[in-house]
Design a protein around this motif. Sequence first.
Motif, PDB file in Angstrom:
ATOM      1  N   SER A 101       0.670  -1.170   0.029  1.00  0.00           N
ATOM      2  CA  SER A 101      -0.143  -0.079   0.117  1.00  0.00           C
ATOM      3  C   SER A 101       0.994   1.302  -0.047  1.00  0.00           C
ATOM      4  CB  SER A 101      -0.810  -0.057   1.052  1.00  0.00           C
ATOM      5  OG  SER A 101      -0.207   0.073   2.465  1.00  0.00           O
ATOM      6  N   ILE A 102       2.173   1.304   0.488  1.00  0.00           N
ATOM      7  CA  ILE A 102       2.827   2.260   0.613  1.00  0.00           C
ATOM      8  C   ILE A 102       4.082   2.410  -0.069  1.00  0.00           C
ATOM      9  CG2 ILE A 102       1.992   3.368   2.868  1.00  0.00           C
ATOM     10  CD1 ILE A 102       5.109   1.355   2.698  1.00  0.00           C
ATOM     11  N   PHE A 103       4.551   1.104  -0.539  1.00  0.00           N
ATOM     12  CA  PHE A 103       5.853   1.105  -1.435  1.00  0.00           C
ATOM     13  C   PHE A 103       6.077   2.113  -2.647  1.00  0.00           C
ATOM     14  CE2 PHE A 103       8.826  -1.476  -4.430  1.00  0.00           C
ATOM     15  CZ  PHE A 103       9.857  -0.948  -3.452  1.00  0.00           C
ATOM     16  N   TRP A 104       4.689   2.254  -3.414  1.00  0.00           N
ATOM     17  CA  TRP A 104       4.777   3.239  -4.429  1.00  0.00           C
ATOM     18  C   TRP A 104       5.270   4.643  -4.196  1.00  0.00           C
ATOM     19  CZ3 TRP A 104       1.920   8.039  -4.517  1.00  0.00           C
ATOM     20  CH2 TRP A 104       1.225   7.958  -3.478  1.00  0.00           C
ATOM     21  N   ILE A 105       5.187   5.006  -2.755  1.00  0.00           N
ATOM     22  CA  ILE A 105       5.582   6.267  -2.272  1.00  0.00           C
ATOM     23  C   ILE A 105       7.216   6.296  -2.310  1.00  0.00           C
ATOM     24  CG2 ILE A 105       5.419   8.169  -0.595  1.00  0.00           C
ATOM     25  CD1 ILE A 105       2.844   7.030   0.231  1.00  0.00           C
ATOM     26  N   VAL A 106       7.763   5.245  -1.736  1.00  0.00           N
ATOM     27  CA  VAL A 106       8.965   5.142  -1.935  1.00  0.00           C
ATOM     28  C   VAL A 106       9.725   5.053  -3.213  1.00  0.00           C
ATOM     29  CG1 VAL A 106      10.949   3.282  -1.309  1.00  0.00           C
ATOM     30  CG2 VAL A 106       8.801   3.436   0.205  1.00  0.00           C
ATOM     31  N   LEU A 107       9.171   4.648  -4.069  1.00  0.00           N
ATOM     32  CA  LEU A 107       9.405   4.683  -5.404  1.00  0.00           C
ATOM     33  C   LEU A 107       9.255   6.076  -6.037  1.00  0.00           C
ATOM     34  CD1 LEU A 107       8.011   1.156  -6.881  1.00  0.00           C
ATOM     35  CD2 LEU A 107      10.536   1.743  -6.077  1.00  0.00           C
ATOM     36  N   ALA A 108       8.444   6.789  -5.981  1.00  0.00           N
ATOM     37  CA  ALA A 108       8.060   8.038  -6.463  1.00  0.00           C
ATOM     38  C   ALA A 108       9.099   9.102  -5.977  1.00  0.00           C
ATOM     39  CB  ALA A 108       6.583   8.396  -5.918  1.00  0.00           C
ATOM     40  N   MET A 109       9.486   8.856  -4.655  1.00  0.00           N
ATOM     41  CA  MET A 109      10.601   9.846  -4.087  1.00  0.00           C
ATOM     42  C   MET A 109      11.850   9.765  -4.650  1.00  0.00           C
ATOM     43  SD  MET A 109      11.193   9.098  -0.049  1.00  0.00           S
ATOM     44  CE  MET A 109       9.818   8.680   0.432  1.00  0.00           C
TER      45      MET A 109
END
Length: 445
Positions: free
Chosen positions: A355-363
Amino acid sequence: MVNTSISLKHINKLAIPALISGVSEPILSLTDAAIVGNIEFNATESLAAVGIVTTFLSMLIWVLGQTRSAISSIVSQYVGANKLDKIKNLPAQAIFIITSLSVLIIIGTYPFANQIFKLYNASGLILDYSVDYYRIRVFGFPFTLFTIAVFGAFRGLQNTYYPMLIAIIGTITNVILDFALVYGIDGYITPMNIKGAAYASVIAQLLMAIFAAYYLLKKTEIPLKLSFPFNKEINRFILMILNLFVRTIALNVTLYYASAFATSYGATYIAAYTIAINLWFLGAFIVDGYASAGNILSGKLYGGKEYNLLIILSNKLIKYGIIIGILIAIVGGLLYYPLGNIFTNDPEVLKQFYSIFWIVLAMQPLCTIAFIFDGIFKGLGKMEALRNVLLISTFLVFIPVLFWLDHLDYKLYAIFIALTFWIIARGFPLILIFRKIFIPLSKNN
């Protein structure tokens, strides 16, 4: 004046070995996390304990491991000015100071491990495992700091090859011993579970320190024999360390709050956070290869007063860094689901992680800018600016955003959105400060 190449070929010659060397650090933690997360009993609690202890140990290593940046900065500036002979005895003196402090930290934290990890909201089985893991891992601390300081000397000498070899040796040793000691070898080694992961790390750290000493003595003119009086640069070294110390405390306030909030949400959340933050660290250390090249070359260019090349170098590194950040995000996206399954089979942990790994990738592209300019400013020896920027980004950006989003019950989203704003507040002010200082100097060059 020394003519310094800033071609892509030369940058890569420094950056790629530094990248491989840097990636070894999070790989050690990721290996522990992946192997411990798949043990037969209490895997989720063991994974959570590894995450909590790794966060605390990272704080200690980052606080005292700043010797690498300080040594590298001073040595590279003297290389650029063709005056290396004047600071040959400095690395040994720096190593003596920092390893002495590490022994004091072992003495000061070992008896209070239980109380320390309660501050991270650990309790019950997670607390017991955290204490067991830490009381073994902490004995590798002096070896790690010794190796880091030696790496700083090599970087100052514009050499990232030998640190890469040392890091590869340590990583391979750690991986092999992790499997052997955690899971055991039938008929030879009894499975030691989380304690086995800790022993594997300590042995790998000791081996790296031995090879670091060997290569420094055999491949450079820098001695490890302690001599007095202290070098005249020791005061500047200590001032750099103090500024970086304050900076690193601010950095670890961020990591502490992130870890403590994740732990307070429950074992499932801290396990998911552990996977995500370790993958974030992996991305950071990949970029650190180019941040290291910026560190190494900026120090030499600054020492040689080659300000025009310094501006060109910064522009090149921004471009390369953003490209690398985008590539990391793409690779992470392609491996989105397989990555989670490496670390755990718990469906609830995986649900929170995905649910939150996409934020890690986006930053990741934003991270590259922050980390590369961290490296450049360390090479320049301008640690005061780094200190101030991180204090502002932590206490005026990260903490307010985290508490606000946590109040809205965003849980792990709150942590990683706050980290994104924190990264933005770290990177862009450094670009402005750098250009304000060096564009006028380059025009007068």
